[in-house]
Structures are given as structure tokens and as C-alpha cells.
Enzyme design. Structure first.
Site, mmCIF file in Angstrom:
data_model
loop_
_atom_site.group_PDB
_atom_site.id
_atom_site.type_symbol
_atom_site.label_atom_id
_atom_site.label_comp_id
_atom_site.label_asym_id
_atom_site.label_seq_id
_atom_site.Cartn_x
_atom_site.Cartn_y
_atom_site.Cartn_z
ATOM 1 N N HIS A 197 0.837 -1.201 0.000
ATOM 2 C CA HIS A 197 0.000 0.000 0.000
ATOM 3 C C HIS A 197 0.877 1.257 0.000
ATOM 4 O O HIS A 197 0.618 2.209 -0.748
ATOM 5 C CB HIS A 197 -0.907 0.007 1.234
ATOM 6 C CG HIS A 197 -2.256 -0.583 1.004
ATOM 7 N ND1 HIS A 197 -2.456 -1.942 0.948
ATOM 8 C CD2 HIS A 197 -3.472 -0.005 0.813
ATOM 9 C CE1 HIS A 197 -3.744 -2.181 0.754
ATOM 10 N NE2 HIS A 197 -4.378 -1.028 0.653
ATOM 11 N N HIS B 208 0.569 -2.577 9.466
ATOM 12 C CA HIS B 208 2.007 -2.478 9.221
ATOM 13 C C HIS B 208 2.677 -1.712 10.349
ATOM 14 O O HIS B 208 2.054 -0.871 11.008
ATOM 15 C CB HIS B 208 2.298 -1.767 7.891
ATOM 16 C CG HIS B 208 1.971 -2.561 6.677
ATOM 17 N ND1 HIS B 208 2.763 -3.596 6.232
ATOM 18 C CD2 HIS B 208 0.926 -2.475 5.823
ATOM 19 C CE1 HIS B 208 2.218 -4.109 5.136
ATOM 20 N NE2 HIS B 208 1.102 -3.450 4.870
#
Length: 402
Positions: free
Chosen positions: A169, A216
Site C-alpha cells: 500500500h 504495518h
């Protein structure tokens, strides 16, 4: 009424503070008795009203209370419920996450190609394909796990089965706005500062959203950011050569299909199943379809690029009619793409199961098999990419929306 009864009533009234000095006539007795009956009710209402005002209010429900959106192919038993205290931050970073998901891609790239600049859209897709492919492959080489939950609260678990390092991403959220700035500046008329601010906000929103969503760590995001810049440095100088090859070389479709298919087959040696392999095949298929569609357009003389004498392009000519046609093109085109995706999905999954003799009673289990997953994703999204670049523009030309 005898005197003893009267004395008793007057004594009770005096104790309640409702003593009346009226005469002892029946009317006065009625008023006295009526007052004796009514006044205690008024007295009792006041404490209730005060208690109602002093009663603590029930706390308002949190701004967002739900479970994370999960992938239907994963085997997760359940999802951790969460309460988001800040509605603004939750929806802001949810938007940032969507800037790296399929919904955004199926709106952004078509809008760019059909309404803005096909030349720019093709090159953005080339860079996006290589960035995402290398990012997914690197994940499965490093095999860095996602942040542990608990202590992390995961607000989105759609890609939880994939590895964590680097954040793809963050890579797409860095590569797309920077590539958009590098490719469009000079071709389009706009202030450089506007492009820099847009790229910074886009990149920051996507990168920060992955940390906020609990998917993350900061190290994953920084690695994805730097990795995307490195890939841009390598591929930006040759993106024109790649696009020219896709358009003009006679055997380009054969090489494109073979290369993308080989990359999808030989890139993964997964220890456990994850969405990574299918998503990579999906990206490669889309890139191959767009490249083949571009080649077909070039051979048939279909020109989607703006004429050279109109450069540099400008948004100053935007009118209500132009805007309305752009929205109509996007609406009709996306519907065609979704119908193409649904039709190809319905056809390819049973066909792949039949060819490789895989039971398709449980579609979720069947789609996790490489023999089904790769053909299904590659063929389906290859046709979506081909429709995006070739079929939908022909439909626009036929109905007078080109």
C-alpha cells in the site's frame, strides 16, 4: 361529618401545610379535602423532576463500532471488534487505505484513460504493475509477519494473510502520485507546487493509514516508501520505450502474455496460502490486458491520445457539458468492466476446475489452488484490462461519447 372526624382532618392538613381557615361549610370542607388530596401530588412531583435532572446521562455510542472487513477467502474464525474514538481519523485513514485497493484502481485508471490522457494512463499502469509485482514478490521472500494482535488492534484484516515487509500500500501510494507528477508536469499546465502538495498529501495519507489500521509497522511503511522510489528511479527512464514496444512491435501481444504469465507462475513458492499470489496474478493480468488492448488500438488506427498540437493540456476548458460526459463515460465504462469481470469469473473457475479435475463444490477452497487461482485471476483481469483499453472506447465511439 361529626366533630371528631373534622378535627382529625384539620390536624392532618396542618401537619402537611395545607391548613385552611375557611368556615366549616360543606363547600369549604370540599376545598379543604380537595387541597389535601392534590397538594401531596405536587410535592411528590418536584423531587422526581430534580432526580431526573440529576440522573447521569447515558454515554453516547462511539463514532464507529464494528468488525474489520475481512477477505472471504481467508479461514479466519472471527474478527476483533473495535470502537473508534475519532470518527474523523477513522474515516480519513479508511479513505487512505482505499487508495491502495481494487475499488480505487477500477475508478482511477479508467477515468484517467477515458477522460484525461490515455498516454498518461498507460504509463501509470506500467509503473504500477512493476511496483506491485516487485513488492509482492519481496514480501514472500522476506516473510516478515504482520504486527501481532494483541497488542495491536487491526481495523482492517482484508490482506492479513499476506506478509508485511514491505507495505505494498505504501509502495503504490508513493509510486502513483510521484509518477503522476513526473509524467504529467510539462504535458499538463498546472503549478508545480500544486503537484508537489497533492503528491505529498496522497503519499502521507496512504502510508499513515497502514499504521493506523494496525496492518504495518513504521519500518514496513518506510521500506515500502523507499522501495517505490528506487523502482521509480529504474523504470521511469524506460517507461516510454516499454509503451512504444507495446504499441508498435508486431509480436508484442505474444511476448506480453508470455512474460506476464511466466512471472505469475514462477515467482512464488508459498509456504502457506495467502492472497498475495492471486493479487499478483490479478495485477499482471490487468497489465497484460491493457498492453494488448493498446496494441490492438494502434493496429486498428484507434487514437485515444490527444493530438500533439493540443499540448500542453489544460483543465481551463472544463464545462458542465464536458464534466457530464466524463461522469457518464465513467459510469457506463465501469459497468461494462464489472460485467466483464463477473462473466469471466463465472466461466473461468468451473473451467479450470474441470481441466485440472479439482472439486468445485467449495469454491473458496478451489480458488486457493494454484491451478485454479492463477488462470482465473490472469484471464479475468486480463479481459478487464483489454476491455478498459480497447472495447470500452469502441463502445463510446459507437454511442457518440468519444
Amino acid at each position: 361529618m361529626d366533630s371528631a372526624t373534622r378535627i382529625t382532618l384539620l390536624t392532618k392538613a396542618a401537619r402537611r401545610g395545607t391548613f385552611n381557615t375557611s368556615s366549616g361549610s360543606p363547600a369549604a370542607e370540599g376545598r379543604t379535602a380537595s387541597s389535601t388530596r392534590r397538594l401531596p401530588r405536587r410535592t411528590n412531583l418536584q423531587p422526581r423532576a430534580r432526580q431526573g435532572r440529576q440522573r447521569p446521562r447515558t454515554p453516547r455510542p462511539p463514532a464507529a463500532a464494528s468488525t474489520p472487513r475481512r477477505n472471504s477467502l481467508t479461514e479466519e474464525d472471527g474478527c476483533q471488534e473495535f470502537n473508534a474514538r475519532s470518527r474523523f481519523l477513522y474515516y480519513l485513514f479508511s479513505l487512505g487505505t482505499e487508495l491502495g485497493n481494487e475499488l480505487f484502481y477500477i475508478l482511477f485508471f479508467p477515468f484517467c484513460i477515458w477522460n484525461l490522457d490515455a498516454w498518461l494512463g498507460r504509463r501509470l499502469i506500467i509503473i504500477w504493475v512493476w511496483v506491485m509485482y516487485l513488492g509482492q514478490c519481496t514480501k514472500d521472500v522476506i516473510r516478515w509477519p504482520r504486527p501481532a494482535s494483541p497488542p495491536v488492534v487491526k481495523l482492517e484484516v482484508f490482506y492479513n494473510s499476506e506478509y508485511s515487509m514491505p507495505s505494498t500500500h505504501a509502495m503504490s501510494g508513493t509510486a502513483i502520485p510521484l509518477a503522476l507528477l513526473l509524467l504529467s508536469y510539462g504535458r499538463w499546465q498546472y503549478p508545480l507546487m500544486f503537484g508537489l502538495i497533492l503528491a505529498f498529501c496522497w503519499c502521507s495519507l496512504v502510508c499513515c493509514s497502514r499504521i493506523y489500521m494496525g496492518m504495518h509497522s513504521i519500518l514496513d511503511v518506510i521500506a515500502g516508501f523507499l522501495y517505490a522510489i528506487l523502482i521509480l528511479i529504474v523504470f521511469h527512464p524506460v517507461v516510454d520505450l516499454i509503451d512504444d514496444f507495446n504499441l508498435t512491435y508486431k509480436y508484442a501481444p505474444l511476448i506480453i502474455i508470455s512474460l506476464h504469465l511466466a512471472l505469475g507462475i514462477f515467482s512464488f513458492t508459498l509456504d502457506t496460502w495467502s492472497t498475495s499470489r492471486g493479487d499478483t496474478a490479478q495485477i499482471l493480468g490487468c497489465g497484460a490486458g491493457v498492453a494488448c488492448g493498446s496494441h490492438v488500438n494502434y493496429m486498428m488506427g484507434v487514437k485515444l491520445d490527444p493530438p500533439l498540437d493540443t499540448l500542453p493540456l489544460s483543465l481551463s476548458s472544463l464545462t458542465v457539458t464536458v464534466f457530464g460526459k466524463a461522469i457518464l463515460r465513467l459510469l457506463i465504462g465501469v459497468i461494462i468492466l464489472l460485467l466483464t469481470k463477473i462473466a469471466m469469473k463465472k466461466a473461468t473457475i468451473p473451467l479450470a476446475c474441470k481441466i485440472f479435475r479439482i472439486p468445485h463444490d467449495d469454491v473458496r477452497k478451489a480458488r486457493q489452488r494454484m491451478e485454479v487461482e492463477l488462470p482465473y485471476r490472469y484471464i479475468t483481469y486480463g479481459m478487464v484490462g483489454f476491455s478498459l483499453m480497447s472495447i470500452v472506447p469502441c463502445v463510446f465511439h459507437f454511442i457518440g461519447l468519444s
